[in-house]
Design a protein around this motif. Structure first.
Motif, mmCIF file in Angstrom:
data_model
loop_
_atom_site.group_PDB
_atom_site.id
_atom_site.type_symbol
_atom_site.label_atom_id
_atom_site.label_comp_id
_atom_site.label_asym_id
_atom_site.label_seq_id
_atom_site.Cartn_x
_atom_site.Cartn_y
_atom_site.Cartn_z
ATOM 1 N N PRO A 14 -2.726 53.476 13.815
ATOM 2 C CA PRO A 14 -2.736 53.327 15.275
ATOM 3 C C PRO A 14 -1.808 52.222 15.773
ATOM 4 N N ASP A 17 1.791 53.510 15.488
ATOM 5 C CA ASP A 17 2.036 54.491 16.549
ATOM 6 C C ASP A 17 2.257 53.802 17.892
ATOM 7 N N LEU A 18 1.493 52.766 18.152
ATOM 8 C CA LEU A 18 1.663 52.002 19.380
ATOM 9 C C LEU A 18 3.024 51.306 19.402
ATOM 10 N N ARG A 21 6.124 53.499 20.275
ATOM 11 C CA ARG A 21 6.404 53.820 21.680
ATOM 12 C C ARG A 21 7.474 52.915 22.263
#
Length: 77
Positions: A14, A17-18, A21
């Motif tokens: 997670p 993935d953050l 961005r």
């Protein structure tokens, strides 16, 4: 302990993935390479990779060095 937590979290899906961005993929990949999880996966499968061994030994050597510096400074007053 905070450093150990950070070394685990930088490879957590997670979090990567953050980070993906806002940053380019090569930045995310280079940050994830500092993670313990990246090298521990191979050990879980029974594979002794030289990169993983080098990573863990370098973390141990750095930790011992920093501990020695802290103890010397504490003894010096």
């Amino acid at each position: 302990m905070v450093i150990c937590l950070l070394l685990i979290l930088v490879g957590f899906s997670p979090l990567t993935d953050l980070l993906a961005r806002w940053a380019s993929p090569w930045v995310v990949e280079s940050v994830a390479k500092f993670s313990v999880l990246t090298y521990y996966d191979g050990f879980q499968k029974g594979v002794l990779d030289s990169r993983g061994l080098l990573y863990f030994f370098s973390i141990m050597a750095y930790s011992l060095f920093v501990t020695g510096v802290v103890i010397r400074n504490h003894r010096a007053g």
